[in-house]
Scaffold this motif. Structure first.
Motif, PDB file in Angstrom:
ATOM      1  N   THR A  16      40.904  36.165  22.637  1.00 35.15           N
ATOM      2  CA  THR A  16      40.509  36.311  24.040  1.00 35.15           C
ATOM      3  C   THR A  16      41.442  37.269  24.769  1.00 35.15           C
ATOM      4  OG1 THR A  16      39.734  34.022  24.015  1.00 35.15           O
ATOM      5  CG2 THR A  16      39.976  35.074  26.169  1.00 35.15           C
ATOM      6  N   VAL A  18      40.861  39.698  28.322  1.00 34.15           N
ATOM      7  CA  VAL A  18      39.910  40.138  29.346  1.00 34.15           C
ATOM      8  C   VAL A  18      40.444  41.407  30.002  1.00 34.15           C
ATOM      9  CG1 VAL A  18      38.718  39.550  31.488  1.00 34.15           C
ATOM     10  CG2 VAL A  18      39.090  37.799  29.727  1.00 34.15           C
ATOM     11  N   ARG A  20      39.339  44.368  32.661  1.00 31.29           N
ATOM     12  CA  ARG A  20      38.368  44.751  33.699  1.00 31.29           C
ATOM     13  C   ARG A  20      37.124  43.874  33.630  1.00 31.29           C
ATOM     14  NH1 ARG A  20      40.998  49.436  32.339  1.00 31.29           N
ATOM     15  NH2 ARG A  20      39.631  49.892  30.581  1.00 31.29           N
ATOM     16  N   GLY A  21      37.357  42.584  33.398  1.00 35.70           N
ATOM     17  CA  GLY A  21      36.282  41.602  33.393  1.00 35.70           C
ATOM     18  C   GLY A  21      35.528  41.480  32.085  1.00 35.70           C
ATOM     19  N   VAL A  22      35.897  42.299  31.089  1.00 37.26           N
ATOM     20  CA  VAL A  22      35.200  42.281  29.809  1.00 37.26           C
ATOM     21  C   VAL A  22      36.045  41.547  28.775  1.00 37.26           C
ATOM     22  CG1 VAL A  22      34.211  43.681  27.958  1.00 37.26           C
ATOM     23  CG2 VAL A  22      34.049  44.450  30.348  1.00 37.26           C
ATOM     24  N   LYS A  23      35.467  40.528  28.153  1.00 34.53           N
ATOM     25  CA  LYS A  23      36.176  39.783  27.115  1.00 34.53           C
ATOM     26  C   LYS A  23      36.115  40.547  25.804  1.00 34.53           C
ATOM     27  CE  LYS A  23      36.149  35.412  24.579  1.00 34.53           C
ATOM     28  NZ  LYS A  23      35.498  34.098  24.395  1.00 34.53           N
ATOM     29  N   ASN A  90      41.325  28.637  34.054  1.00 36.91           N
ATOM     30  CA  ASN A  90      40.355  29.211  34.997  1.00 36.91           C
ATOM     31  C   ASN A  90      40.894  29.264  36.419  1.00 36.91           C
ATOM     32  OD1 ASN A  90      40.307  26.462  35.460  1.00 36.91           O
ATOM     33  ND2 ASN A  90      38.100  26.363  35.839  1.00 36.91           N
ATOM     34  N   ASP A 114      48.215  34.821  32.937  1.00 36.02           N
ATOM     35  CA  ASP A 114      47.092  35.755  32.939  1.00 36.02           C
ATOM     36  C   ASP A 114      46.141  35.414  31.803  1.00 36.02           C
ATOM     37  OD1 ASP A 114      48.267  36.876  30.571  1.00 36.02           O
ATOM     38  OD2 ASP A 114      49.526  38.168  31.808  1.00 36.02           O
ATOM     39  N   LEU A 115      45.156  36.281  31.575  1.00 34.54           N
ATOM     40  CA  LEU A 115      44.151  36.052  30.540  1.00 34.54           C
ATOM     41  C   LEU A 115      44.486  36.788  29.244  1.00 34.54           C
ATOM     42  CD1 LEU A 115      40.883  36.159  32.674  1.00 34.54           C
ATOM     43  CD2 LEU A 115      42.278  34.196  32.021  1.00 34.54           C
TER      44      LEU A 115
END
Length: 341
Positions: A16, A18, A20-23, A90, A114-115
């Motif tokens: 995982t 992420v 710019r919003g893309v996984k 989340n 962060d992600l």
């Protein structure tokens, strides 16, 4: 040079990331370490395994709540209904007047910045082994070796005392520096990763016994964004003992090496008796993250500059992602360092 390495890193294979919003799959992949190992082996360096310390080295830097979370997070997450394969929070508290939560989802938000730091079934084992690699390299230097290289994976310099981030879980660089203080009154840390070593800075920010210096792509435009600016110079007893040298995006050898000269001068003024290098290789012109444009010759020259200090040195692997130059750049740094001795 002795290279400390554990194959336990391979059980951590984060999926995982992420952007710019893309996984997408993380760029922090097991192949990074195997490529570095192969290059070091081919160059004739001696490979040794880490000693078994358990959590003791990590506990000198990280909080008990955080270590407990890393230990149990994946196992307990898997028990939650409809949970993902990796622990990915989340929400994140601002930390302003925030209270530590009991729920695992809340603890994940508290401890994962962060992600880019998902926790999977093998993350704790790999991170713990990585901390043992760093501790072993530090002990080799404490026992008389002039230098040792810790081939750590996952990396560590974005991890704070109680927070993961940016592919990092346990701060191997900080663990090595803290361990050297058993014998040395002053230790310097020089981070040459393309990303600012914000976790290392945060850990030592109010201390005068560890000088922290980071040469990195300008965080006004690049991760970690919120930390790594030139005005961050330390606080309290640590005022004046943190130096950030942000570089314009796309800077090449000359600019990067000039920052290296500033770092070396500050280290000489601090007069430490031991040194830790946070050895990121992602400033490379061929690195997929494309922050700076450093060549193999630039890495070789930086290795020589670092060696000119003549200090007992622990080199700790941080970033550097998959490209044809990854292993070659490691060999360039190590050969430059050995030539500079």
């Amino acid at each position: 040079m002795k290279i400390v390495y554990s194959d336990k890193h391979a059980v951590h294979d984060p999926q995982t990331f992420v952007v710019r919003g893309v996984k997408q799959r993380s760029t922090e992949q097991p192949e990074r370490a195997t490529r570095l190992l192969g290059a070091a082996t081919e160059a004739g360096h001696e490979i040794v395994g880490p000693r078994a310390y358990g959590t003791a080295p990590a506990a000198t830097i990280h909080t008990p709540d955080y270590l407990d979370f890393l230990h149990i997070a994946s196992r307990e997450w898997a028990k939650l209904p409809n949970a993902s394969a990796e622990v990915v929070p989340n929400m994140h508290p601002s930390r302003y007047a925030a209270t530590y939560p009991r729920a695992l989802a809340g603890r994940a938000g508290w401890h994962q910045a962060d992600l880019a730091c998902p926790i999977g079934p093998g993350t704790w084992e790999a991170a713990l082994a990585s901390s043992e690699v760093a501790a072993t390299a530090a002990d080799l230097v404490l026992e008389g070796a002039r230098e040792a290289y810790a081939l750590c994976r996952p990396p560590g310099h974005h991890a704070y005392a109680d927070m993961a981030g940016g592919f990092c879980f346990l701060n191997n660089t900080a663990i090595a520096a803290q361990r050297l203080l058993a014998k040395h009154q002053r230790v310097a840390v020089l981070d040459i990763d393309v990303h600012h070593g914000n976790g290392t800075q945060g850990i030592f920010y109010e201390r005068a016994d560890v000088l922290t210096i980071s040469i990195h792509a300008d965080p006004a435009d690049y991760y970690p964004y919120f930390w790594g600016h030139a005005h961050e110079t330390g606080a309290g007893a640590g005022q004046g003992f943190n130096l950030n040298l942000p570089q314009p995006l796309g800077s090449s050898d000359a600019v990067w090496l000039a920052a290296g000269d500033k770092a070396i001068a500050r280290i000489r003024a601090f007069n430490p008796t031991a040194l830790v290098i946070a050895l990121g290789l992602d400033a490379s012109e061929s690195d997929p993250l494309q922050g700076l444009k450093v060549t193999g010759a630039g890495f070789h020259a930086m290795g020589q500059k670092i060696a000119s200090l003549g200090l007992p040195t622990v080199l700790v692997q941080e970033g550097g992602y998959l490209s044809d130059d990854l292993g070659r750049n490691l060999v360039q740094v190590l050969s430059g360092f050995e030539k500079g001795r």
